[in-house]
Scaffold this active site. Structure first.
Site, PDB file in Angstrom:
ATOM      1  N   TYR A  40       0.839  -1.200   0.000  1.00 34.49           N
ATOM      2  CA  TYR A  40       0.000   0.000   0.000  1.00 34.49           C
ATOM      3  C   TYR A  40       0.881   1.260   0.000  1.00 34.49           C
ATOM      4  O   TYR A  40       0.860   2.055  -0.911  1.00 34.49           O
ATOM      5  CB  TYR A  40      -0.896   0.033   1.247  1.00 34.49           C
ATOM      6  CG  TYR A  40      -2.194  -0.740   1.169  1.00 34.49           C
ATOM      7  CD1 TYR A  40      -2.363  -1.814   0.302  1.00 34.49           C
ATOM      8  CD2 TYR A  40      -3.271  -0.392   1.985  1.00 34.49           C
ATOM      9  CE1 TYR A  40      -3.560  -2.514   0.253  1.00 34.49           C
ATOM     10  CE2 TYR A  40      -4.482  -1.086   1.942  1.00 34.49           C
ATOM     11  CZ  TYR A  40      -4.619  -2.152   1.078  1.00 34.49           C
ATOM     12  OH  TYR A  40      -5.802  -2.834   1.042  1.00 34.49           O
ATOM     13  N   GLU A  87      -7.557  -5.270   8.696  1.00 41.78           N
ATOM     14  CA  GLU A  87      -6.198  -5.086   9.207  1.00 41.78           C
ATOM     15  C   GLU A  87      -6.244  -4.386  10.564  1.00 41.78           C
ATOM     16  O   GLU A  87      -5.536  -4.755  11.495  1.00 41.78           O
ATOM     17  CB  GLU A  87      -5.383  -4.261   8.203  1.00 41.78           C
ATOM     18  CG  GLU A  87      -3.979  -3.958   8.701  1.00 41.78           C
ATOM     19  CD  GLU A  87      -3.132  -3.205   7.680  1.00 41.78           C
ATOM     20  OE1 GLU A  87      -3.664  -2.819   6.627  1.00 41.78           O
ATOM     21  OE2 GLU A  87      -1.940  -2.995   7.964  1.00 41.78           O
ATOM     22  N   GLU A 110      -3.812   9.288  14.596  1.00 50.15           N
ATOM     23  CA  GLU A 110      -4.415  10.572  14.199  1.00 50.15           C
ATOM     24  C   GLU A 110      -5.469  10.347  13.120  1.00 50.15           C
ATOM     25  O   GLU A 110      -6.557  10.922  13.154  1.00 50.15           O
ATOM     26  CB  GLU A 110      -3.338  11.528  13.684  1.00 50.15           C
ATOM     27  CG  GLU A 110      -2.356  12.003  14.749  1.00 50.15           C
ATOM     28  CD  GLU A 110      -1.389  10.922  15.197  1.00 50.15           C
ATOM     29  OE1 GLU A 110      -0.981  10.079  14.371  1.00 50.15           O
ATOM     30  OE2 GLU A 110      -1.048  10.885  16.403  1.00 50.15           O
TER      31      GLU A 110
END
Ligand SMILES: Cc1cc2nc3c(=O)[nH]c(=O)nc-3n(C[C@H](O)[C@H](O)[C@H](O)COP(=O)(O)OP(=O)(O)OC[C@H]3O[C@@H](n4cnc5c(N)ncnc54)[C@H](O)[C@@H]3O)c2cc1C
Lengths: 391, 371
Positions: free
Chosen positions: A141, A257, A376
């Site tokens: 990714y 995930e 975040e």
């Protein structure tokens, strides 16, 4: 024993008893020492070397009856268990202190995505080998310029009629040097809005033009890599989902995930309750400040465990928990970091030595709140998508 | 009344310190030493000696600069910024503080040798994995005019490289502090590979024979004598830790301005802005505690305990926050060995533990504040 079919589990009237007997008869003695550290994990793959005969037997026996992926359909190598049955299986395995027979990105991430988005052919081709531990997968990714802004990936796949031609670079590809195949996000339309021009592509790491280079971590280990694609030819049928709609697949996979990382958060590095760790340390239990910190963390850990349970119960039916996975990921990983801070404090100067294991685990946990989407980013998902705050 | 601002002299020392360390001991030097498997840089220490740093707490009569604790903190803070490896804390701060309280010829000689760079010291105190100076079991038996030591010490920072060791032992009359050469027969040292790439040794004493004048102060007074050295060390370590936090903070804000995601510098995200601002506030509060500890040690050392523990507790906590935020705000790159932030995280962890962790010092603050 190993010839028995998984059918009998799923439909057994006395499931718990049946599974208990099977586990007792089939789980090798060497595999009954609980989930150890990173070194004890069986990852499988083309080049896997088993740590011992028991590890090999355990994988084979479980794979034969579908227990490496208990909730997958039998047709693809699973045992077709319900969530309730899966829970019982986990309990019985824990009672025996049995290790997981197989862990892999294939099971945690790619499998669920293929089950939802894959064609029947893709499912037939890839799922059973994942269940048997024959293919080890890595995740392509992230890129140097596309981290939290994942949709900013620049590595591209060009349509060459009978194949895709892939060029670009990935980074932080965990275990790329050990993996057999990679699932990657590639740009297939550079003119479309950034989320709309990405495809989800499977590639054999042995393809010409793929190279990897390990990157060393602060914990001393080198589990992740830079991965380069240089004119890699990829067969057309190795795109999962629609071309240019890979973002949907990617997002779905990410929720799995994140659940995996947050659940792993309970055990990773030091799988023992904090109270026990503290009680065994030389002075830890008598230090009032440390004890107070640990107490708070233990309370939070118990609440976290129950929340994982509750969300899974809610999501019965296998749909995942959706955006709430961001909460699990955030809370689970932040908690795990606190836990390992306390393990270090309880260990005192003994834990400051390489080779002790605690320091490496402590440093590794720092990545839990970064990998799979940072804390975040998780908080932003919660505030925007769940709370409806902001744009 | 002393003021909580840096004096002109201290500011000059800071400039000199920064210049020397940036040239001779930046973080890249620590990386080099780590990669070569070394935990000591003798050339650097000699350079520090030449600059007068080894004698910063040594009286002028013994050849030192006698600049005081606050000045020592200025240097320690610069070392923290650069993660500089040196025997400064154990030798120039802890040993020098103890030795100057012993008014005898051999301590004068030792102080002179510290200032001239002829000796370095390590403090052999801990016997457990946690700092606990009250519980000492290493045995000192009187034999004739001298002593025989038996037992073990752990986590002796710099212990493999130092030429001399200060040892706290238990004698018939109570705790005794000894000063002996590290190559004395019967004393064996084993270095551990520490996460901060520095040395900490395990020392085993097997019938180590000492002469009568190798005891510092009087038999039974070792604990209270060492107390001054410990507090000096704790405060200086706090100063080092503050410098570490400051440097990690600057690296982080630098990165926030530079790294782009979503087409903008990540510094534009309020989620990060507020945390950077919060961290800066924490560092400001800690800086006051450090400055105060230095002033107390210089002006009223008998009553410095609260100031010192406050400084060590604050610095430990602030540095842990700074490195946690540092790694997190860097994202994946913060987890790589090639990037320096990990070195700051590891040193902060070791500095947190050495000479008493947050819990130890916060507890002491609580007691001194009457609860
Ligand atoms: C150990 C480890 C293993 C990994 N394994 C893999 C893998 O197998 N495959 C793979 O593809 N990737 C993997 N990753 C990569 C991981 O997914 C990325 O590191 C992560 O997505 C963050 O991206 P970044 O590193 O570019 O950080 P950046 O995106 O540059 O983030 C830097 C900082 O900015 C913050 N930030 C960024 N955007 C915002 C915003 N909009 N609002 C607020 N804050 C923001 C971040 O939270 C972070 O604190 C791994 C990472 C690690 C550390």
């Amino acid at each position: 024993m190993t010839t028995e079919s998984g059918t009998e589990f799923a439909d057994a009237p006395d499931f718990r008893k049946k599974i208990r007997v099977w586990l007792e008869e089939n789980c090798p003695a060497e595999m009954r020492d609980g989930a150890g550290g990173e070194a004890e994990i069986c990852w499988g793959g083309r080049n896997w070397t088993f740590a011992c005969e028991g590890q090999k037997l355990w994988l084979e026996r479980c794979a034969t009856v579908g227990l490496t992926v208990p909730t997958w359909p039998k047709a693809y190598g699973g045992a077709g268990l319900s969530r309730e049955q899966d829970k019982i299986l986990k309990e019985e395995m824990a009672a025996l202190n049995a290790r997981s027979p197989l862990d892999s990105f294939g099971i945690w991430m790619l499998g669920p995505a293929l089950l939802k988005f894959g064609t029947e052919e893709q499912k037939q081709k890839f799922l059973p080998p994942i269940a048997r531990g024959e293919i080890r997968w890595c995740q392509g990714y992230s890129e140097p310029g596309a981290g939290s802004d994942l949709a900013g990936v620049q590595s591209r796949a060009e349509d060459k009629g009978d194949h895709w031609l892939v060029n670009g670079q990935k980074i932080w590809t965990s275990y790329a040097d050990k993996a057999d195949w990679i699932f990657a996000l590639l740009r297939t339309d550079k003119d479309a809005p950034k989320h709309k021009g990405i495809s989800f592509v499977l590639m054999d790491m042995k393809s010409d033009g793929i190279t990897t280079r390990p990157i060393r971590l602060i914990s001393g280990a080198s589990p992740f890599c830079e991965t380069f694609f240089d004119d890699v030819k990829v067969p057309k049928e190795q795109v999962v989902g629609e071309v240019n709609r890979g973002w949907d697949v990617a997002k779905y996979l990410l929720t799995h995930e994140r659940e995996m990382i947050s659940a792993g958060g309970q055990t990773m590095g030091a799988g023992r309750p904090l109270g026990a760790v503290l009680a065994e340390s030389e002075t830890g239990a008598s230090d009032p400040v440390l004890r107070a910190d640990a107490m708070r963390t233990e309370v939070d850990a118990l609440a976290m465990e129950l929340t994982l349970e509750r969300y899974k119960d809610q999501a019965e039916g296998g749909q995942g928990v959706g955006d709430a996975s961001a909460m699990l990921k955030y809370a689970g990983t932040e908690l795990n970091k606190r836990r390992l801070e306390l393990v270090m404090a309880a260990g005192g100067s003994d834990a400051l030595v390489w080779g002790d294991g605690r320091a490496a685990s402590w440093l590794r946990t720092k990545a839990n709140s970064i990998e799979g989407g940072t804390s975040e980013v998780m908080l932003s998902i919660i505030s925007r998508r769940i709370l409806g705050l902001g744009a | 009344m002393v003021k909580l601002v840096q004096t002109e002299e201290e500011a000059m020392l800071q400039d000199a310190g920064r210049a020397l360390l940036e040239k001779s001991a930046p973080v890249s030097r620590l990386r080099e030493l780590r990669d070569q498997g070394q935990t000591h840089d003798d050339a650097l220490w000699q350079e520090m000696v030449a600059a007068g740093w080894a004698g910063i707490l040594v009286p002028e009569a013994a050849g030192g600069a006698d600049m005081g604790h606050a000045a020592a903190h200025v240097l320690a803070r610069e070392m923290g910024r650069n993660l500089t490896v040196s025997p400064f804390l154990s030798t120039a701060v802890i040993a020098a503080t103890v030795l100057r309280r012993c008014d005898d010829p051999r301590s004068q000689l030792a102080l002179g040798e510290i200032a001239s760079g002829a000796r370095t010291y390590a403090l052999a105190l801990d016997e457990k994995a946690k700092f606990d100076p009250e519980h000492i079991e290493l045995k000192a038996e009187k034999r004739g005019n001298g002593y025989v030591l038996n037992g073990e010490k752990r986590f002796v920072v710099g212990g493999s490289n130092a030429s001399h060791v200060l040892v706290l032992a238990r004698g018939e009359d109570g705790l005794c502090l000894f000063d002996l050469p590290a190559d004395r027969g019967g004393l064996s040292r084993t270095s551990s590979e520490m996460i901060d790439s520095r040395d900490a040794a395990e020392l085993v004493f097997e019938n180590v024979e000492l002469s009568g004048d190798e005891i510092l102060g009087m038999a039974g007074s070792g604990g209270s004598l060492l107390q001054f050295g410990l507090e000096a060390g704790q405060a200086a370590l706090a100063a080092e830790t503050e410098g570490l936090a400051q440097a990690a903070f600057e690296m982080t804000t630098g990165y926030l301005k530079e790294r782009k995601q979503f087409g903008v510098p990540i510094a534009s995200f309020q989620a990060l802005q507020h945390r950077a601002a919060h961290l800066w506030c924490e560092i400001e509060l800690t800086a006051s505690a450090i400055l105060h500890a230095g002033r107390m040690l210089d002006s009223d050392p008998q009553n410095a305990t609260l100031a010192v523990s406050l400084a060590k507790a604050r610095a430990t906590d602030t540095a842990q926050l700074a490195v946690r935020e540092g790694v997190q705000m860097h994202g994946g790159i913060g987890m790589t060995d090639a990037y320096d932030m990990g070195f700051y995280m590891k040193r902060a962890r070791v500095a947190a533990e050495w000479l008493g962790d947050y819990g130890y010092h916060a507890d002491r603050v609580a007691r001194l504040r009457g609860f």
